[in-house]
Design an enzyme around this catalytic site. Structure first.
Site, PDB file in Angstrom:
ATOM      1  N   ARG A  95       0.861  -1.181   0.000  1.00 16.18           N
ATOM      2  CA  ARG A  95       0.000   0.000   0.000  1.00 16.18           C
ATOM      3  C   ARG A  95       0.899   1.233   0.000  1.00 16.18           C
ATOM      4  O   ARG A  95       1.739   1.393   0.892  1.00 16.18           O
ATOM      5  CB  ARG A  95      -0.901  -0.003   1.235  1.00 16.18           C
ATOM      6  CG  ARG A  95      -1.677   1.295   1.395  1.00 16.18           C
ATOM      7  CD  ARG A  95      -2.631   1.274   2.587  1.00 16.18           C
ATOM      8  NE  ARG A  95      -3.321   2.549   2.658  1.00 16.18           N
ATOM      9  CZ  ARG A  95      -3.201   3.441   3.653  1.00 16.18           C
ATOM     10  NH1 ARG A  95      -2.448   3.167   4.703  1.00 16.18           N
ATOM     11  NH2 ARG A  95      -3.840   4.585   3.615  1.00 16.18           N
ATOM     12  N   HIS A 139      -2.696  11.080   0.699  1.00 17.38           N
ATOM     13  CA  HIS A 139      -2.169  10.815   2.044  1.00 17.38           C
ATOM     14  C   HIS A 139      -1.508  12.119   2.521  1.00 17.38           C
ATOM     15  O   HIS A 139      -0.313  12.164   2.809  1.00 17.38           O
ATOM     16  CB  HIS A 139      -1.208   9.627   2.022  1.00 17.38           C
ATOM     17  CG  HIS A 139      -1.000   8.951   3.355  1.00 17.38           C
ATOM     18  ND1 HIS A 139      -1.237   7.609   3.566  1.00 17.38           N
ATOM     19  CD2 HIS A 139      -0.577   9.430   4.550  1.00 17.38           C
ATOM     20  CE1 HIS A 139      -0.946   7.293   4.829  1.00 17.38           C
ATOM     21  NE2 HIS A 139      -0.540   8.384   5.451  1.00 17.38           N
ATOM     22  N   GLU A 184      -7.426   8.765   6.272  1.00 18.85           N
ATOM     23  CA  GLU A 184      -7.733   9.386   7.563  1.00 18.85           C
ATOM     24  C   GLU A 184      -8.236  10.829   7.472  1.00 18.85           C
ATOM     25  O   GLU A 184      -7.555  11.756   7.952  1.00 18.85           O
ATOM     26  CB  GLU A 184      -6.504   9.311   8.485  1.00 18.85           C
ATOM     27  CG  GLU A 184      -5.998   7.901   8.702  1.00 18.85           C
ATOM     28  CD  GLU A 184      -4.889   7.815   9.749  1.00 18.85           C
ATOM     29  OE1 GLU A 184      -4.324   8.864  10.131  1.00 18.85           O
ATOM     30  OE2 GLU A 184      -4.606   6.701  10.221  1.00 18.85           O
ATOM     31  N   ASN A 310      -7.448   2.018   9.766  1.00 17.41           N
ATOM     32  CA  ASN A 310      -6.132   2.101  10.401  1.00 17.41           C
ATOM     33  C   ASN A 310      -6.345   2.002  11.902  1.00 17.41           C
ATOM     34  O   ASN A 310      -7.073   2.811  12.481  1.00 17.41           O
ATOM     35  CB  ASN A 310      -5.451   3.430  10.081  1.00 17.41           C
ATOM     36  CG  ASN A 310      -5.107   3.562   8.598  1.00 17.41           C
ATOM     37  OD1 ASN A 310      -5.183   2.598   7.842  1.00 17.41           O
ATOM     38  ND2 ASN A 310      -4.709   4.757   8.198  1.00 17.41           N
ATOM     39  N   TYR A 312      -4.456   1.628  15.695  1.00 14.83           N
ATOM     40  CA  TYR A 312      -3.228   1.658  16.500  1.00 14.83           C
ATOM     41  C   TYR A 312      -3.486   1.434  17.982  1.00 14.83           C
ATOM     42  O   TYR A 312      -2.723   0.767  18.665  1.00 14.83           O
ATOM     43  CB  TYR A 312      -2.495   2.993  16.308  1.00 14.83           C
ATOM     44  CG  TYR A 312      -1.871   3.096  14.938  1.00 14.83           C
ATOM     45  CD1 TYR A 312      -0.618   2.560  14.689  1.00 14.83           C
ATOM     46  CD2 TYR A 312      -2.556   3.685  13.875  1.00 14.83           C
ATOM     47  CE1 TYR A 312      -0.041   2.611  13.435  1.00 14.83           C
ATOM     48  CE2 TYR A 312      -1.988   3.739  12.605  1.00 14.83           C
ATOM     49  CZ  TYR A 312      -0.730   3.199  12.400  1.00 14.83           C
ATOM     50  OH  TYR A 312      -0.172   3.240  11.147  1.00 14.83           O
ATOM     51  N   GLU A 364      -3.635  -0.068   7.986  1.00  8.10           N
ATOM     52  CA  GLU A 364      -2.447   0.249   8.792  1.00  8.10           C
ATOM     53  C   GLU A 364      -2.602  -0.361  10.172  1.00  8.10           C
ATOM     54  O   GLU A 364      -3.671  -0.269  10.791  1.00  8.10           O
ATOM     55  CB  GLU A 364      -2.253   1.763   8.992  1.00  8.10           C
ATOM     56  CG  GLU A 364      -1.783   2.504   7.773  1.00  8.10           C
ATOM     57  CD  GLU A 364      -1.626   4.009   8.021  1.00  8.10           C
ATOM     58  OE1 GLU A 364      -1.411   4.424   9.185  1.00  8.10           O
ATOM     59  OE2 GLU A 364      -1.725   4.746   7.034  1.00  8.10           O
TER      60      GLU A 364
END
Ligand code: FCB
Length: 462
Positions: A95, A139, A184, A310, A312, A364
């Site tokens: 990606r 991005h 995002e 994504n 985290y 991600e």
């Protein structure tokens, strides 16, 4: 060139790795991720225009270590070797994003042939190695020329973006495995335009909310335009999402958590999948809510071929001061983010319960640790634990019926971590910035073994 540890036994027992691999179906996509500004460097080469991040990095104090993406990993000049590295790891999906100002320096008007040549060579080389390219159109590196006209606060930027999306679709749409419109939008809107800690460094809630609407609108229009122009590859968008947990069960903390859930999750999921903004957030925003012309929300809500998530950490919300400070004894990464794999399962189950989801790609997931290169080796056991526990959490969601199809480690390489500069290392491959050498960390070796096990596990089933 790379030194490889002779054994991975110390990292995670092979049978455990194999068991984890066996929890995924054949055809599951495993990859690694990067983004253009974070790895490419070559900021003033071959006609690339300035982006808002080039300008933001020049502001004193904006970037922790005073650095910029001018050089980054010099991936622009080292793409061939970096693809060979992926091939060595037997990674079959990559990606990456396209730098808009590299292919259209001013964000409108002339296209830069050399910029497109780079991405066409990149994609073709990936394909020759059997690595599926997954493209992100945006991005975060808006052409600076558009920012000088107001950037994403202007509706005109939406149309410039759609032109850009169509051109990328025309040149690369038939060769890539997926296209994501945005990475995002919450970060672009809130960190870029409310907190001002990311480019373009604006501090206005009203601007931030208008930006979020324009990003969503540009996503919808781009999907319509790409489909109308005959692009057949899966199209989607990438959201940063976390479960939002109240800091305590006080009325105030519960209310704050519900609002944050609205601002972070529902403000994006509701328009994309239901065609409306959440009422509680609209009433919280009051005059800061965007004016939404009739028809916009129908445009935002386009069929999605996939939704990128994504993940985290979780988010702890409350009115107290120690917001997001993980409790005592909790493990955190070098970002200060709590290691909370169960949050990924919880998030996926919740989204699956609340929405009719398209296939999910985890676009991600990864962690920064203070890696040290000692005698040619980086022993990042903590990252191996982070990755394997999150992959297990994803398997739990899959076992509970969530249609997860792909997983990308953030990141292939240590790279320019936005306002943290080079002080945070997310790569499974270590980058020695003094000489641009790439050194596989133990986690890269582990991921290679894990990928091999996913293929081995599959063979057993036949
Ligand atoms: C995400 C970004 C990505 C990277 C990771 C650590 O928010 O999409 O570029 O910086 O965080």
């Amino acid at each position: 060139m790379q030194r490889r540890p002779a054994t991975t036994a110390a990292m995670m027992p092979a049978d455990e790795t194999a068991r984890l691999a066996g929890r995924f179906p054949a055809g599951f996509t495993w990859g690694v991720a990067t983004s253009a500004y974070q790895v490419e460097g070559a900021a003033r080469v071959d006609g690339r225009g300035d982006s808002i991040w080039d300008e933001f990095c020049r502001r004193p104090g904006a970037i922790r270590d005073g650095s910029s993406g001018d050089e980054a990993c010099d991936h622009y000049h080292r793409a061939e070797a970096d693809i060979d590295l992926m091939a060595d790891l037997d990674v079959r999906a990559y990606r990456c994003s396209i730098s808009w100002p590299r292919v259209q320096p001013l964000g409108s008007g002339a296209w830069n042939r050399k910029g497109f040549d780079f991405y066409e060579r990149l994609v073709d080389r990936l394909l020759r190695h059997g690595i599926a390219p997954h493209l992100t159109l945006y991005h975060w590196d808006l052409p600076l020329a558009l920012q000088s006209k107001g950037g994403w606060t202007q509706r005109d930027t939406v149309h410039r973006y759609v032109d850009y999306a169509i051109e990328v679709g025309r040149r690369l749409g038939d060769r890539v495995a997926s296209i994501a419109t945005h990475n995002e939008p919450w970060v672009i809107a809130m960190l870029g335009h409310e907190a001002g800690t990311f480019a373009p460094g604006v501090r206005s809630r009203r601007a931030a909310m208008l930006v979020s609407h324009h990003l969503l609108l540009s996503h919808g229009l781009a999907l319509q335009a790409l489909r109308a122009s005959g692009v057949r590859t899966p199209l989607g968008i990438v959201l940063n999402q976390s479960p939002i947990h109240p800091a305590s069960d006080s009325v105030e903390d519960l209310a704050r958590a519900r609002l944050d859930d609205g601002l972070i999750i529902r403000w994006y999921m509701d328009p994309l999948l239901l065609g409306r903004y959440p009422d509680d957030v609209l009433s919280f925003l009051g005059a800061d809510a965007p004016q939404v012309p009739a028809g916009d929300l129908e445009t935002v809500r386009q069929p999605l071929d996939f939704l990128g998530i994504n993940y985290y950490t979780r988010n702890v919300s409350g009115t107290g001061e120690a917001l997001n400070a993980p409790g005592p004894g909790r493990e955190v990464t070098d970002m200060g983010w709590e290691v909370f794999p169960a949050g990924l399962t919880e998030l996926l189950l919740r989204l699956d319960a609340d929405y009719a989801l398209p296939p999910i790609y985890i676009t991600e997931n990864g962690a920064a640790y203070p890696d040290q290169l000692i005698a040619g080796r980086v022993r990042d056991e903590a990252r191996i634990r982070y990755l394997s526990s999150h992959i297990a959490a994803m398997a739990d969601a899959l076992a509970n019926g969530v249609d997860v199809r792909a997983y990308f480690v953030w990141s292939l390489l240590d790279n320019f971590e936005w306002a943290d500069g080079y002080s945070r290392r997310f790569g499974i491959v270590y980058v020695d910035y003094a000489n641009q050498q790439r050194i596989l960390k133990d986690s890269a070796i582990w991921y290679r073994d894990f990928l091999a096990a996913t293929r081995g596990a599959r063979q057993h089933k036949h």
